[in-house]
Design an enzyme around this catalytic site. Structure first.
Site, PDB file in Angstrom:
ATOM      1  N   TYR A 153       5.724  21.155  -7.234  1.00 33.67           N
ATOM      2  CA  TYR A 153       6.080  20.269  -6.256  1.00 33.67           C
ATOM      3  C   TYR A 153       6.324  21.362  -4.996  1.00 33.67           C
ATOM      4  O   TYR A 153       5.623  21.229  -3.761  1.00 33.67           O
ATOM      5  CB  TYR A 153       6.952  19.489  -6.192  1.00 33.67           C
ATOM      6  CG  TYR A 153       7.260  18.461  -4.899  1.00 33.67           C
ATOM      7  CD1 TYR A 153       6.169  17.621  -4.477  1.00 33.67           C
ATOM      8  CD2 TYR A 153       8.199  18.539  -4.027  1.00 33.67           C
ATOM      9  CE1 TYR A 153       6.208  16.825  -3.229  1.00 33.67           C
ATOM     10  CE2 TYR A 153       8.425  17.728  -2.904  1.00 33.67           C
ATOM     11  CZ  TYR A 153       7.397  17.029  -2.360  1.00 33.67           C
ATOM     12  OH  TYR A 153       7.372  16.368  -1.320  1.00 33.67           O
ATOM     13  N   LYS A 157       3.976  22.124  -1.379  1.00 31.27           N
ATOM     14  CA  LYS A 157       4.413  21.923  -0.088  1.00 31.27           C
ATOM     15  C   LYS A 157       4.404  23.373   0.592  1.00 31.27           C
ATOM     16  O   LYS A 157       4.240  23.337   1.819  1.00 31.27           O
ATOM     17  CB  LYS A 157       5.845  21.262   0.077  1.00 31.27           C
ATOM     18  CG  LYS A 157       5.462  19.749  -0.489  1.00 31.27           C
ATOM     19  CD  LYS A 157       4.703  18.895   0.400  1.00 31.27           C
ATOM     20  CE  LYS A 157       4.920  17.601   0.337  1.00 31.27           C
ATOM     21  NZ  LYS A 157       3.750  16.770   1.211  1.00 31.27           N
TER      22      LYS A 157
HETATM   23  P1  NDP Z   1       5.832   7.296  -1.128  1.00 29.68           P
HETATM   24  O1  NDP Z   1       5.653   7.160  -2.458  1.00 29.68           O
HETATM   25  O2  NDP Z   1       6.853   6.056  -0.621  1.00 29.68           O
HETATM   26  O3  NDP Z   1       4.347   7.076  -0.636  1.00 29.68           O
HETATM   27  C1  NDP Z   1       3.557   7.951  -1.086  1.00 29.68           C
HETATM   28  C2  NDP Z   1       2.169   7.503  -0.331  1.00 29.68           C
HETATM   29  O4  NDP Z   1       1.007   8.304  -0.688  1.00 29.68           O
HETATM   30  C3  NDP Z   1       1.794   5.916  -0.872  1.00 29.68           C
HETATM   31  O5  NDP Z   1       1.157   5.380   0.442  1.00 29.68           O
HETATM   32  C4  NDP Z   1       0.652   6.385  -1.460  1.00 29.68           C
HETATM   33  O6  NDP Z   1      -0.362   5.172  -1.735  1.00 29.68           O
HETATM   34  C5  NDP Z   1      -0.054   7.640  -1.160  1.00 29.68           C
HETATM   35  N1  NDP Z   1      -0.784   8.340  -2.210  1.00 29.68           N
HETATM   36  C6  NDP Z   1      -0.124   8.630  -3.311  1.00 29.68           C
HETATM   37  N2  NDP Z   1      -1.160   9.237  -4.140  1.00 29.68           N
HETATM   38  C7  NDP Z   1      -2.396   9.039  -3.541  1.00 29.68           C
HETATM   39  C8  NDP Z   1      -3.524   9.404  -3.956  1.00 29.68           C
HETATM   40  N3  NDP Z   1      -3.780   9.991  -5.216  1.00 29.68           N
HETATM   41  N4  NDP Z   1      -4.641   8.914  -3.061  1.00 29.68           N
HETATM   42  C9  NDP Z   1      -4.319   8.284  -1.865  1.00 29.68           C
HETATM   43  N5  NDP Z   1      -2.882   7.813  -1.444  1.00 29.68           N
HETATM   44  C10 NDP Z   1      -1.911   8.503  -2.531  1.00 29.68           C
HETATM   45  O7  NDP Z   1       6.611   8.508  -0.666  1.00 29.68           O
HETATM   46  P2  NDP Z   1       6.940   9.273   0.834  1.00 29.68           P
HETATM   47  O8  NDP Z   1       6.563   8.378   1.831  1.00 29.68           O
HETATM   48  O9  NDP Z   1       8.418   9.380   0.515  1.00 29.68           O
HETATM   49  O10 NDP Z   1       5.799  10.381   0.729  1.00 29.68           O
HETATM   50  C11 NDP Z   1       4.860  10.569   1.986  1.00 29.68           C
HETATM   51  C12 NDP Z   1       4.632  11.977   2.098  1.00 29.68           C
HETATM   52  O11 NDP Z   1       6.004  12.582   2.334  1.00 29.68           O
HETATM   53  C13 NDP Z   1       4.419  12.771   1.012  1.00 29.68           C
HETATM   54  O12 NDP Z   1       3.557  14.041   1.362  1.00 29.68           O
HETATM   55  C14 NDP Z   1       5.674  13.551   0.416  1.00 29.68           C
HETATM   56  O13 NDP Z   1       5.634  14.699  -0.543  1.00 29.68           O
HETATM   57  C15 NDP Z   1       6.424  13.893   1.758  1.00 29.68           C
HETATM   58  N6  NDP Z   1       7.754  13.835   1.612  1.00 29.68           N
HETATM   59  C16 NDP Z   1       8.738  13.093   1.136  1.00 29.68           C
HETATM   60  C17 NDP Z   1       9.991  13.264   1.379  1.00 29.68           C
HETATM   61  C18 NDP Z   1      10.973  12.283   0.430  1.00 29.68           C
HETATM   62  O14 NDP Z   1      12.240  12.702   0.292  1.00 29.68           O
HETATM   63  N7  NDP Z   1      10.597  10.861   0.239  1.00 29.68           N
HETATM   64  C19 NDP Z   1      10.504  14.382   2.041  1.00 29.68           C
HETATM   65  C20 NDP Z   1       9.671  15.205   2.395  1.00 29.68           C
HETATM   66  C21 NDP Z   1       8.428  15.275   2.279  1.00 29.68           C
HETATM   67  P3  NDP Z   1      -1.066   4.574  -2.794  1.00 29.68           P
HETATM   68  O15 NDP Z   1      -0.167   4.655  -4.018  1.00 29.68           O
HETATM   69  O16 NDP Z   1      -1.327   3.074  -2.261  1.00 29.68           O
HETATM   70  O17 NDP Z   1      -2.139   5.145  -3.123  1.00 29.68           O
HETATM   71  C1  8X3 Z   2      10.840  15.766  -0.912  1.00 28.24           C
HETATM   72  C2  8X3 Z   2      12.237  16.223  -0.703  1.00 28.24           C
HETATM   73  O1  8X3 Z   2      14.009  17.478  -1.844  1.00 28.24           O
HETATM   74  O2  8X3 Z   2      12.702  16.073  -3.157  1.00 28.24           O
HETATM   75  O3  8X3 Z   2       9.741  16.577  -0.369  1.00 28.24           O
HETATM   76  O4  8X3 Z   2      11.967  17.888  -2.584  1.00 28.24           O
HETATM   77  S1  8X3 Z   2      12.735  16.936  -2.063  1.00 28.24           S
END
Ligand code: NDP
Ligand code: 8X3
Length: 252
Positions: A153, A157
């Protein structure tokens, strides 16, 4: 100023993407909402259509044919995309490298890295042609440091961070803004996905106040509403309780 602009958000069915859709709709930004879950797309589209014009596109970012077909299918009035928010992504698993699951590795590299590239490739040509646009790439604190069991992961990133910087350099002659927003712990469905529904997911955001998806949505709105000469190139945001990936002050 942002009125009548059009934003395409990947991963708009949950978490950060969904909160960003809500935030942008409040300000009248026209939305192209993307994700795989049709029912959620329909629900969110119907709610936000009261505030702005909304289109939903169902596709899996891993499937390049689907990505290009979906974006080409946009009606003429939505073809001019001002803001691309590359947000779709997840972690799959949290295992030491020697025990890692190859399907999890494929999912993270295919979604977080290659999916982001496919969507960008489908959208960028109209931005270069117009010599305007703004791309927001959602990275992570995991793109700045590597933590135990985070291996692939974190690699995905770190790749987003490199792609973000590469985009900013290559798109510089076209006046296109490229910004990376890198959150720490945000309370979304992220941990449900990472731990595949295991109860451990419920503990990740316990004992401290994690960032909320709305916090990131507000930052994205701030980034896209800076004056034309200002670009938020790279932003790292933690909850106050978090100092880095492994240092989180939790209540006992
Ligand atoms: P969620 O799981 O709540 O949302 C993830 C979203 O990505 C969903 O809308 C999902 O939609 C979509 N998605 C996942 N796989 C696919 C795919 N194969 N094709 C199309 N859409 C896809 O997670 P977050 O909102 O937390 O994550 C959003 C972003 O933020 C990510 O890039 C994550 O790495 C990043 N992030 C998150 C953090 C956290 O702590 N939560 C911290 C730092 C970064 P659907 O399933 O409908 O396709
Ligand atoms: C999501 C934050 O700390 O789970 O990108 O990697 S962490």
């Amino acid at each position: 100023m942002s009125q009548n602009k059009t934003a395409l958000i990947t991963g708009a069915t949950s978490g950060i993407g969904r909160a960003t859709a809500n935030e942008l709709a409040k300000h009248g930004i026209r939305l192209i909402l993307c994700g795989r879950r049709q029912e959620r797309l329909d629900t969110i589209k119907s709610a936000l259509s009261k505030q702005t014009e909304v289109i939903a596109l169902k596709f899996d970012v891993r499937d390049k044919t689907e990505v290009f077909k979906a974006i080409e299918s946009l009606p003429q009035s939505f073809k001019h995309i001002d803001i691309l928010i590359n947000n779709a992504g997840n972690a799959h698993g949290l295992d030491p490298i020697q025990d890692g699951n190859i399907d999890d590795w494929d999912a993270m590299m295919d979604i977080n890295v290659k999916g982001l590239l496919y969507v960008s490739k489908a959208v960028i040509p109209q931005m270069t042609e117009r010599q305007s646009g703004h791309i927001i790439n959602i990275g992570s604190s995991a793109g700045r440091e590597v933590y135990p069991k985070g291996n692939v992961y974190c690699a995905s990133k770190h790749a987003v961070a490199a792609i973000n910087d590469g985009m900013r350099i290559d798109l510089n002659p076209f006046g296109i803004k490229v910004s990376s927003i890198n959150p720490g712990l945000v309370e979304t469905e992220f941990s449900q996905v990472r731990f595949k529904g295991d109860a451990v997911a419920d503990t990740v955001y316990k004992g401290y106040k994690a960032l909320q998806p709305e916090d990131i949505a507000e930052i994205i709105y701030f980034a896209i509403t800076r004056p034309q000469h200002v670009n938020i190139a790279d932003l790292l945001v933690f909850p106050t309780a978090q100092a880095n990936s492994v240092t989180v002050k939790k209540a006992l």
